[in-house]
Design a protein around this motif. Structure first.
Motif, mmCIF file in Angstrom:
data_model
loop_
_atom_site.group_PDB
_atom_site.id
_atom_site.type_symbol
_atom_site.label_atom_id
_atom_site.label_comp_id
_atom_site.label_asym_id
_atom_site.label_seq_id
_atom_site.Cartn_x
_atom_site.Cartn_y
_atom_site.Cartn_z
ATOM 1 N N TYR A 40 -64.972 -41.997 58.531
ATOM 2 C CA TYR A 40 -64.808 -41.773 60.060
ATOM 3 C C TYR A 40 -65.624 -40.718 60.480
ATOM 4 O O TYR A 40 -65.594 -39.603 59.847
ATOM 5 C CB TYR A 40 -63.196 -41.559 60.004
ATOM 6 C CG TYR A 40 -62.148 -42.485 59.720
ATOM 7 C CD1 TYR A 40 -61.840 -43.433 60.610
ATOM 8 C CD2 TYR A 40 -61.784 -42.597 58.331
ATOM 9 C CE1 TYR A 40 -61.159 -44.434 60.159
ATOM 10 C CE2 TYR A 40 -61.047 -43.684 57.840
ATOM 11 C CZ TYR A 40 -60.584 -44.610 59.021
ATOM 12 O OH TYR A 40 -59.851 -45.783 58.613
ATOM 13 N N SER A 44 -66.445 -38.453 64.061
ATOM 14 C CA SER A 44 -65.865 -37.795 65.036
ATOM 15 C C SER A 44 -67.322 -37.595 66.099
ATOM 16 O O SER A 44 -68.117 -36.930 65.709
ATOM 17 C CB SER A 44 -65.208 -36.683 64.997
ATOM 18 O OG SER A 44 -65.981 -35.472 64.579
ATOM 19 N N GLN A 60 -70.176 -44.308 73.698
ATOM 20 C CA GLN A 60 -69.872 -43.874 72.487
ATOM 21 C C GLN A 60 -69.595 -42.535 72.017
ATOM 22 O O GLN A 60 -69.993 -41.978 70.907
ATOM 23 C CB GLN A 60 -71.275 -44.356 71.693
ATOM 24 C CG GLN A 60 -71.650 -45.780 72.047
ATOM 25 C CD GLN A 60 -70.774 -46.709 71.528
ATOM 26 O OE1 GLN A 60 -70.272 -46.965 70.386
ATOM 27 N NE2 GLN A 60 -70.220 -47.497 72.355
ATOM 28 N N ALA A 66 -64.801 -40.042 71.191
ATOM 29 C CA ALA A 66 -64.080 -40.771 70.334
ATOM 30 C C ALA A 66 -64.498 -40.765 68.831
ATOM 31 O O ALA A 66 -65.283 -39.951 68.384
ATOM 32 C CB ALA A 66 -65.014 -42.223 70.768
ATOM 33 N N PHE A 119 -65.091 -43.016 65.177
ATOM 34 C CA PHE A 119 -65.416 -44.389 64.842
ATOM 35 C C PHE A 119 -65.207 -44.538 63.426
ATOM 36 O O PHE A 119 -64.974 -43.435 62.724
ATOM 37 C CB PHE A 119 -67.029 -44.518 65.281
ATOM 38 C CG PHE A 119 -67.639 -44.406 66.496
ATOM 39 C CD1 PHE A 119 -67.402 -45.635 67.406
ATOM 40 C CD2 PHE A 119 -67.627 -43.324 67.243
ATOM 41 C CE1 PHE A 119 -67.825 -45.557 68.614
ATOM 42 C CE2 PHE A 119 -68.028 -43.120 68.666
ATOM 43 C CZ PHE A 119 -68.011 -44.232 69.303
ATOM 44 N N ARG A 170 -66.841 -49.980 63.956
ATOM 45 C CA ARG A 170 -66.099 -49.839 65.235
ATOM 46 C C ARG A 170 -65.387 -48.854 65.818
ATOM 47 O O ARG A 170 -65.109 -47.707 64.935
ATOM 48 C CB ARG A 170 -64.881 -50.916 64.976
ATOM 49 C CG ARG A 170 -63.927 -50.416 63.842
ATOM 50 C CD ARG A 170 -62.724 -51.435 63.864
ATOM 51 N NE ARG A 170 -61.736 -50.994 62.702
ATOM 52 C CZ ARG A 170 -60.946 -51.506 62.591
ATOM 53 N NH1 ARG A 170 -60.260 -52.586 62.877
ATOM 54 N NH2 ARG A 170 -59.990 -50.947 61.347
ATOM 55 N N GLN A 171 -65.407 -48.598 67.023
ATOM 56 C CA GLN A 171 -64.429 -47.518 67.791
ATOM 57 C C GLN A 171 -63.024 -47.451 67.310
ATOM 58 O O GLN A 171 -62.374 -48.431 67.235
ATOM 59 C CB GLN A 171 -64.823 -47.665 69.161
ATOM 60 C CG GLN A 171 -63.798 -46.343 69.939
ATOM 61 C CD GLN A 171 -64.116 -46.126 71.202
ATOM 62 O OE1 GLN A 171 -65.237 -46.117 71.720
ATOM 63 N NE2 GLN A 171 -63.167 -45.981 71.960
ATOM 64 N N GLY A 216 -60.120 -43.411 71.104
ATOM 65 C CA GLY A 216 -60.723 -42.874 72.163
ATOM 66 C C GLY A 216 -60.470 -41.896 73.033
ATOM 67 O O GLY A 216 -59.171 -41.602 73.044
ATOM 68 N N GLN A 221 -55.521 -44.242 72.512
ATOM 69 C CA GLN A 221 -56.477 -43.706 73.756
ATOM 70 C C GLN A 221 -55.766 -42.415 74.148
ATOM 71 O O GLN A 221 -54.583 -42.474 74.409
ATOM 72 C CB GLN A 221 -56.403 -44.706 74.589
ATOM 73 C CG GLN A 221 -56.894 -44.347 75.907
ATOM 74 C CD GLN A 221 -58.128 -43.838 76.151
ATOM 75 O OE1 GLN A 221 -58.435 -42.664 76.414
ATOM 76 N NE2 GLN A 221 -59.290 -44.401 75.897
#
Length: 486
Positions: free
Chosen positions: A224, A226, A243, A246, A248, A258-259, A262, A306
């Motif tokens: 992961y 950041s 980008q 978020a 990822f 992939r995201q 976000g 989100q």
């Protein structure tokens, strides 16, 4: 009195008035709420007070004298694990017990972003000891059983470019530079970092928030990453934030990114809740809405989450300063953060208490968080390490954050240091990096037995689908499908 003399007097008074206004504007109003009041699952939300000029509240760094140390909570003892370091930020503990710390800072010419906010922020960062060029080094600290790093080895490599997050996996050391994730072959015990690294992925470079953190999933199969925003509220346009803001996810098996989540202005510290196995993160929220807005936060991060930046904060509050059109239906799926950490406290490091730690029963279930401290609030907020308690089901409790380390600030608002990162040493002590003080602190509860392992709550499987049985289809002799076609 001559006309020229009158003009010069008037000009002087105007300059004094403008200067007084700028001092007043930069100093900003004082906060009305305490940090505890803007903390917890339901923090107090002040009325927004938009600022054209960012308020200033800076703690001048003075360092630590010999024998000085932060103040540990009752029952804890703090000692120096290592000192004399050059702006140490993140920490990573290797399987053999070696501790890695990244000596790092923002890329050259990139303190605070652009515009007036960036100009003021850049000046303040330099005043707070964060304006120096990045050392771009990783230091190996080795404790031979004394509770202090008796050996240190400096690892340099031209590919280190504002390094921040670090994880070790299957014989490789992964490092998040400001502009990409790279890795080297590396074994615990190694004290050099030679050769050219392999690039795992590119990242959007620099920006207002340049630090890129890494966290490895408990099963080691996913990484992961950041990435903070490039601005305060997308004032440079939303396209410039592609980008960014978020977290990822990189899948090692599928070699796919992939995201994952976000709308998080500046996610930084990440760790996995030992009760649930879920990813959690601390996030720095937006500025220039007044001294009591917006509370930074700690939250779980489900896939697809989100959190609203730049248009929305704390699920239901719209930031009307944002010029970019809000995505349709955004308000319907924005999540509320789990726990406020106080306005402008700048949380960075995050580490859940786990089995084997020696912090004692008072700090058995919950998360340790390093609050780096405010630069734009009166009175100053943060500059401490706190503990947020969780219940045995992995849910955050409504109690205010409990102090673990304080005393980084003097009574006259000078800073001995600023706590940045937290991690557990192999012997169970809590390590705290102090970038301004150049120290790694070691915190433990004397006599405490290693905490028992935490058993992750088993997932409840979905009930099986009911049997469908055989579906009998009745033929209709009159159907056109049963008639011979010409």
């Amino acid at each position: 009195m001559s006309t020229l003399k009158k003009f010069l007097i008037a000009l002087g008074l105007l300059v004094i008035a403008i200067g007084a206004f700028l001092v007043w504007a930069i100093r900003g109003p004082a906060g009305q709420y305490t940090t505890d009041e803007t903390s917890g699952p339901h923090p107090k939300m002040a009325e927004p007070s938009p600022q054209t000029i960012p308020g200033v509240g800076i703690a001048k760094p003075i360092g630590w004298q010999a024998g000085e140390a932060p103040v540990a909570a009752q029952g804890l003892v703090v000692t120096r694990f290592a000192d004399g370091l050059d702006h140490p930020r993140t920490l990573a503990v290797l399987p053999n017990g070696d501790v890695l710390t990244a000596e790092t800072n923002a890329p050259a010419g990139d303190h605070g972003g652009g515009g007036l906010t960036g100009l003021v922020a850049g000046f303040l960062f330099s005043q707070a000891g964060a304006g120096e060029p990045s050392p771009n080094k990783i230091v190996v600290l080795r404790d031979n059983g004394s509770g202090k790093a008796s050996q240190r080895f400096v690892m340099e490599n031209p590919a280190l470019d504002s390094p921040f997050g670090m994880v070790w996996r299957e014989g490789r050391l992964y490092v998040a530079n400001h502009n990409g994730v790279v890795s080297w072959p590396f074994q615990p015990g190694q004290t050099t970092l030679p050769g050219k690294p392999e690039k795992l992925m590119d990242l959007p470079p620099a920006g207002m928030h340049w630090a890129r953190n890494l966290a490895l999933s408990p099963d080691g199969q996913r990484l992961y990453i950041s990435v903070g925003s490039g601005s305060n509220i997308a004032e440079n346009g939303i396209d410039a934030e592609a980008q960014r803001a978020a977290i990822f996810e990189y899948d090692f098996d599928k070699h796919r990114v992939r995201q994952f989540a976000g709308g998080m202005r500046n996610p930084n510290g990440m760790d996995f809740n030992p009760y649930t196995g879920e990813l959690w993160a601390v996030v720095n929220e937006r500025d220039m809405l007044g001294p009591d807005l917006v509370p930074d936060y700690l939250t779980n991060v489900p896939l697809g989450a989100q959190y609203g930046w730049p248009w929305v904060y704390w699920k239901k509050y719209i930031d009307w300063r944002v010029n970019e059109p809000m995505p349709e239906y955004l308000m319907e799926y924005v999540r509320k953060p789990e726990y406020g950490l106080g306005a402008h406290v700048a949380p960075l490091g995050l580490a859940f208490a786990r089995g084997g730690n020696t912090m004692g029963d008072r700090f058995a279930g919950g998360a340790f968080i390093a609050r780096h401290g405010s630069w734009n609030r009166r009175p100053l907020a943060g500059y401490d390490v706190v503990f947020v308690r969780f219940d045995s089901h992995g849910n955050v409790l409504p109690a205010p954050p409990a102090p673990v380390l304080t005393g980084f600030l003097t009574k006259d608002n000078k800073a001995h240091g600023r706590p940045t990162w937290v991690a557990f040493a192999k012997d169970g002590a809590l390590l705290v990096s102090d970038d301004v003080g150049g120290v790694i602190w070691r915190v433990t509860a004397p006599g405490a037995k290693p905490a028992p392992a935490i058993t992750q709550i088993a997932d409840t499987p979905l009930p099986p689908k009911p049997p469908m049985g055989k579906i009998r289809i009745q033929e209709n002799p009159d159907s056109v499908l049963n008639k011979p076609q010409p």
